[in-house]
Design a protein around this motif. Structure first.
Motif, mmCIF file in Angstrom:
data_model
loop_
_atom_site.group_PDB
_atom_site.id
_atom_site.type_symbol
_atom_site.label_atom_id
_atom_site.label_comp_id
_atom_site.label_asym_id
_atom_site.label_seq_id
_atom_site.Cartn_x
_atom_site.Cartn_y
_atom_site.Cartn_z
ATOM 1 N N UNK A 171 0.910 -1.138 -0.081
ATOM 2 C CA UNK A 171 -0.160 -0.047 -0.036
ATOM 3 C C UNK A 171 0.782 1.372 -0.064
ATOM 4 N N UNK A 172 2.156 1.071 0.304
ATOM 5 C CA UNK A 172 2.912 2.157 0.553
ATOM 6 C C UNK A 172 3.504 2.613 -0.863
ATOM 7 N N UNK A 173 3.556 1.682 -1.901
ATOM 8 C CA UNK A 173 4.207 1.914 -2.990
ATOM 9 C C UNK A 173 3.359 3.058 -3.904
ATOM 10 N N UNK A 174 1.921 3.448 -3.523
ATOM 11 C CA UNK A 174 1.269 4.196 -4.111
ATOM 12 C C UNK A 174 1.734 5.908 -3.492
ATOM 13 N N UNK A 175 2.334 5.678 -2.497
ATOM 14 C CA UNK A 175 2.898 6.975 -2.055
ATOM 15 C C UNK A 175 4.374 7.323 -2.201
ATOM 16 N N UNK A 176 5.046 6.207 -2.355
ATOM 17 C CA UNK A 176 6.429 6.509 -2.762
ATOM 18 C C UNK A 176 6.825 7.310 -4.002
ATOM 19 N N UNK A 177 7.746 8.135 -4.018
ATOM 20 C CA UNK A 177 8.274 8.963 -5.066
ATOM 21 C C UNK A 177 9.212 8.519 -5.813
ATOM 22 N N UNK A 178 9.075 7.332 -6.640
ATOM 23 C CA UNK A 178 10.161 6.824 -7.328
ATOM 24 C C UNK A 178 10.795 7.796 -8.321
ATOM 25 N N UNK A 179 11.811 8.163 -8.637
ATOM 26 C CA UNK A 179 12.379 8.816 -9.857
ATOM 27 C C UNK A 179 12.288 8.019 -11.281
ATOM 28 N N UNK A 180 12.965 6.864 -11.117
ATOM 29 C CA UNK A 180 12.750 5.934 -12.332
ATOM 30 C C UNK A 180 12.741 4.606 -11.916
ATOM 31 N N UNK A 181 11.976 3.764 -12.664
ATOM 32 C CA UNK A 181 11.813 2.369 -12.435
ATOM 33 C C UNK A 181 11.947 1.750 -13.892
ATOM 34 N N UNK A 182 12.740 0.840 -13.734
ATOM 35 C CA UNK A 182 12.980 -0.159 -15.038
ATOM 36 C C UNK A 182 12.149 -1.440 -14.710
ATOM 37 N N UNK A 183 11.384 -1.951 -15.518
ATOM 38 C CA UNK A 183 10.524 -2.939 -15.212
ATOM 39 C C UNK A 183 10.447 -4.231 -16.400
ATOM 40 N N UNK A 184 10.831 -5.378 -16.030
ATOM 41 C CA UNK A 184 10.504 -6.303 -16.754
ATOM 42 C C UNK A 184 9.217 -7.240 -16.876
ATOM 43 N N UNK A 185 8.873 -7.509 -17.851
ATOM 44 C CA UNK A 185 7.411 -8.027 -17.889
ATOM 45 C C UNK A 185 7.534 -9.323 -18.700
ATOM 46 N N UNK A 186 7.098 -10.546 -18.172
ATOM 47 C CA UNK A 186 7.164 -11.791 -18.876
ATOM 48 C C UNK A 186 5.989 -12.662 -18.407
ATOM 49 N N UNK A 187 6.005 -13.800 -19.193
ATOM 50 C CA UNK A 187 4.586 -14.492 -18.778
ATOM 51 C C UNK A 187 5.226 -15.965 -18.584
ATOM 52 N N UNK A 188 4.261 -16.979 -17.696
ATOM 53 C CA UNK A 188 4.723 -18.396 -17.583
ATOM 54 C C UNK A 188 3.506 -18.876 -17.890
ATOM 55 N N UNK A 189 3.516 -20.204 -18.504
ATOM 56 C CA UNK A 189 2.560 -21.101 -19.201
ATOM 57 C C UNK A 189 2.464 -22.173 -18.153
ATOM 58 N N UNK A 190 1.270 -22.438 -17.577
ATOM 59 C CA UNK A 190 1.464 -23.726 -16.566
ATOM 60 C C UNK A 190 0.071 -24.683 -16.898
ATOM 61 N N UNK A 191 0.058 -25.843 -16.722
ATOM 62 C CA UNK A 191 -0.938 -26.894 -17.162
ATOM 63 C C UNK A 191 -1.337 -27.529 -15.668
ATOM 64 N N UNK A 192 -2.853 -27.562 -15.888
ATOM 65 C CA UNK A 192 -3.210 -28.543 -14.757
ATOM 66 C C UNK A 192 -3.590 -29.778 -15.413
ATOM 67 N N UNK A 193 -3.225 -30.798 -14.388
ATOM 68 C CA UNK A 193 -3.560 -32.364 -14.841
ATOM 69 C C UNK A 193 -4.980 -32.460 -15.314
ATOM 70 N N UNK A 194 -5.241 -33.359 -16.099
ATOM 71 C CA UNK A 194 -6.746 -33.897 -16.376
ATOM 72 C C UNK A 194 -7.300 -34.817 -15.325
ATOM 73 N N UNK A 195 -8.601 -34.293 -15.016
ATOM 74 C CA UNK A 195 -9.280 -34.747 -14.017
ATOM 75 C C UNK A 195 -10.214 -35.885 -14.121
ATOM 76 N N UNK A 196 -10.294 -36.447 -15.359
ATOM 77 C CA UNK A 196 -11.197 -37.511 -15.657
ATOM 78 C C UNK A 196 -10.085 -38.509 -16.694
ATOM 79 N N UNK A 197 -10.253 -39.701 -16.202
ATOM 80 C CA UNK A 197 -9.381 -40.639 -17.018
ATOM 81 C C UNK A 197 -9.790 -40.595 -18.496
ATOM 82 N N UNK A 198 -11.182 -40.672 -18.622
ATOM 83 C CA UNK A 198 -11.550 -40.794 -20.122
ATOM 84 C C UNK A 198 -11.424 -39.622 -21.008
ATOM 85 N N UNK A 199 -10.978 -38.356 -20.373
ATOM 86 C CA UNK A 199 -11.057 -36.991 -21.129
ATOM 87 C C UNK A 199 -9.546 -36.645 -20.642
#
Length: 606
Positions: free
Chosen positions: A217-245
């Protein structure tokens, strides 16, 4: 029968919701760039709307598919006809209400009263009335029950953990959880049942979010001068929940980390465990919502079964793609695939081998990405300048531009696309690093062993200046790419392109910005969570079928990815490891020392 004939005709272009307007021109150099953001409030008279919203204005709405429409910028369209290299002429229309709902979900841990009515059709959830609930007794397990004052629906808080009968095990369980111990092994080591382990995990999750709220919550009040930010994604997989599907469900996570501190500001998945898919689908059919354009639907945020199945049929299970011989080829293939399958900016790879989760609801990934960037916008509202380094992922660039539109127009935010090589062996990486240092030595006349980091920065800047004069053009990509000269083992090969206008800076300033572009902070976080959490390990092929993938440690309940992801993020930011005395939170200024696990576990006792 649906009720669509009794519904009021929605506006041609979705109006802003709580200050959120994600539709509009994506070209920062266009006069139309801020035209849809100029409206602050709407009293119901469409004639009073700005020119851009009206028919015959600077935007044209065109149908592009079943229940889908695109917004065409007439100014950019005219510039393209005159020969300018502009490809971002049109964008798929999105629901601002859906973005607001998703932002409310992922930012709920920051709110003082996160209670919301679970009925998505309730007026309090579609912006017509403020949220209002009252206490309505307790459940048989002791949880507080509430009743919505608008629709009358009763609901209870998310289930609290049972009374901690063995609280002395919580700290050890916390540590085991972030040190790659599977659930069954944790139960054996602590001599408790697996159900008790899951109960304690939910307790730890609640405590982690409560602790994170107190700091973030404090981030909204901090006066950062510069921020260099890296954004990436990750793909995850849940196991199937029915043996016939034996179809899997894919979940998409997006994370943004700080270059200088490595602090991970947000890690969000496109899954909402609080939504009942069956209830949403029944409501959609009863009201005729499913027959509206997607950007006007009440349930625009989530994947309904019918549209998911239609998307799966439209994409073949096995598709022959050109073989990529270089990073330039990879970018070209990515652009072609996105144009064919990801015009909406969702980036989900949906085909007949995939299915929706058995519980909860899967959120359209573009809405999770949009909400992710609006959450960051909230955190950085007092930051002078932000620089975003974005993975070349369909929709990520659009999400960034949509959220930070005002900051981009004011010159307070810049964005870059990045594509790195991920298929090099360790020997190949070391060879490329050695060649880079040898080249720098020959350029400066300084022996390789005496080269400093400052020397390498100077050589890199000079090479970037040369390459900016002759940028690489990728067909159907509006960006101007360059091959990044800096070589490291983490990123042995890299191509970079600016997505915002950098002409306001001198050429050396531009070179400095290009030199900093990297996905390393986000990749480092993903590497850590894959190595230190069994849930996030990569799955393997099952049997002889190459389309069936199963992992003994993968989750059956998709919500566990969100829970473990939140827990790991807090531990990564604040606790650190024994070999790391300075944590990301300390570097960012949110902590003075590494935080012991017990301070998080007992931050607030329930």
């Amino acid at each position: 029968m649906g009720k669509k004939s009794f519904q009021k005709q929605p506006p041609r272009i979705p109006l802003p919701v709580e200050g959120i307007q994600v539709n509009g021109c994506r070209n920062p150099t266009c006069k139309n760039f801020l035209s849809l953001n100029s409206i602050k409030k709407f009293d119901g008279d469409e004639k009073e709307l700005p020119e851009a919203y009206q028919r015959g204005g600077s935007y044209r709405v065109a149908g592009t598919g079943k229940h889908t429409a695109s917004l065409v910028c007439e100014i950019c369209s005219g510039r393209k006809k005159q020969g300018e290299n502009i490809t971002a002429v049109s964008t798929t229309l999105k629901s601002n209400q859906a973005v607001h709902e998703e932002l409310s979900r992922i930012a709920s841990y920051l709110e003082e009263n996160p209670l919301v009515c679970p009925n998505e059709a309730c007026d309090s959830n579609i912006g017509k009335k403020p949220k209002a609930v009252k206490k309505n007794g307790k459940t048989s397990t002791g949880n507080q029950r509430y009743q919505c004052l608008h629709c009358g629906k009763s609901f209870s808080e998310k289930p609290k953990t049972r009374k901690q009968t063995k609280p002395h095990l919580n700290k050890l369980l916390f540590r085991l959880l972030v040190n790659k111990e599977p659930i069954r092994r944790i139960a054996e080591l602590l001599k408790i049942s697996e159900s008790t382990v899951y109960d304690k995990i939910r307790f730890i999750h609640r405590q982690c979010l409560a602790f994170a709220k107190s700091r973030e919550k404090k981030l909204e009040k901090i006066d950062f001068e510069r921020l260099y930010l890296s954004t990436d994604r990750i793909i995850l997989m849940t196991n199937w929940f029915r043996r016939n599907d034996k179809r899997n469900s894919d979940l998409y996570g997006i994370a943004t980390a700080c270059l200088d501190s490595s602090y991970v500001f947000a890690f969000n998945f496109n899954f909402d465990g609080a939504v009942s898919l069956s209830e949403a689908e029944n409501d959609s059919k009863e009201t005729g919502d499913h027959e509206l354009a997607k950007h006007h639907r009440k349930h625009a945020r989530i994947w309904l079964s019918q549209e998911f199945n239609e998307a799966a049929k439209s994409r073949p299970t096995k598709e022959k793609l050109p073989v990529a011989g270089s990073l330039r080829d990879e970018i070209q293939i990515k652009v072609l695939v996105d144009a064919k399958y990801n015009a909406s900016g969702g980036s989900e790879q949906i085909d007949p081998t995939k299915q929706l989760p058995a519980r909860g609801a899967m959120v359209h990934n573009e809405y999770t990405m949009l909400a992710h960037f609006f959450l960051l916008k909230r955190f950085f509202k007092n930051t002078e300048k932000t620089r975003f380094f974005l993975d070349l992922d369909s929709g990520m660039k659009t999400a960034y531009i949509s959220a930070f539109r005002e900051e981009i127009a004011e010159g307070r935010s810049d964005g870059f696309l990045v594509r790195t090589s991920k298929n090099k062996t360790n020997d190949e990486k070391e060879k490329l690093v050695a060649e880079f240092r040898k080249m720098a030595s020959e350029s400066t006349g300084i022996p390789v062993r005496k080269l400093t980091h400052q020397d390498l920065k100077g050589v890199t800047n000079n090479l970037i200046v040369e390459r900016l004069e002759l940028p690489i053009r990728i067909p159907n990509s509006p960006e101007r790419w360059i091959e990044h000269p800096w070589v490291s083992k983490a990123e042995p090969e890299k191509m970079v392109a600016a997505v915002t206008d950098l002409s306001k800076y001198d050429v050396m300033h531009q070179a400095n910005l290009y030199r900093k572009v990297t996905l390393a902070p986000a990749d480092r976080f993903f590497m850590n969570i894959r190595r230190m959490s069994t849930y996030f390990e990569r799955p393997f092929q099952s049997g002889t079928s190459m389309s069936r993938i199963w992992h003994g440690y993968s989750a059956y309940n998709p919500e566990m990815y969100t829970i473990i992801g939140d827990i790991f993020r807090v531990h990564y930011n604040y606790c650190g490891r024994s070999s790391r005395k300075v944590t990301p939170a300390m570097k960012l200024g949110l902590a003075k020392a590494p935080i012991p696990e017990e301070k998080i576990l007992y931050y607030k006792k329930y």
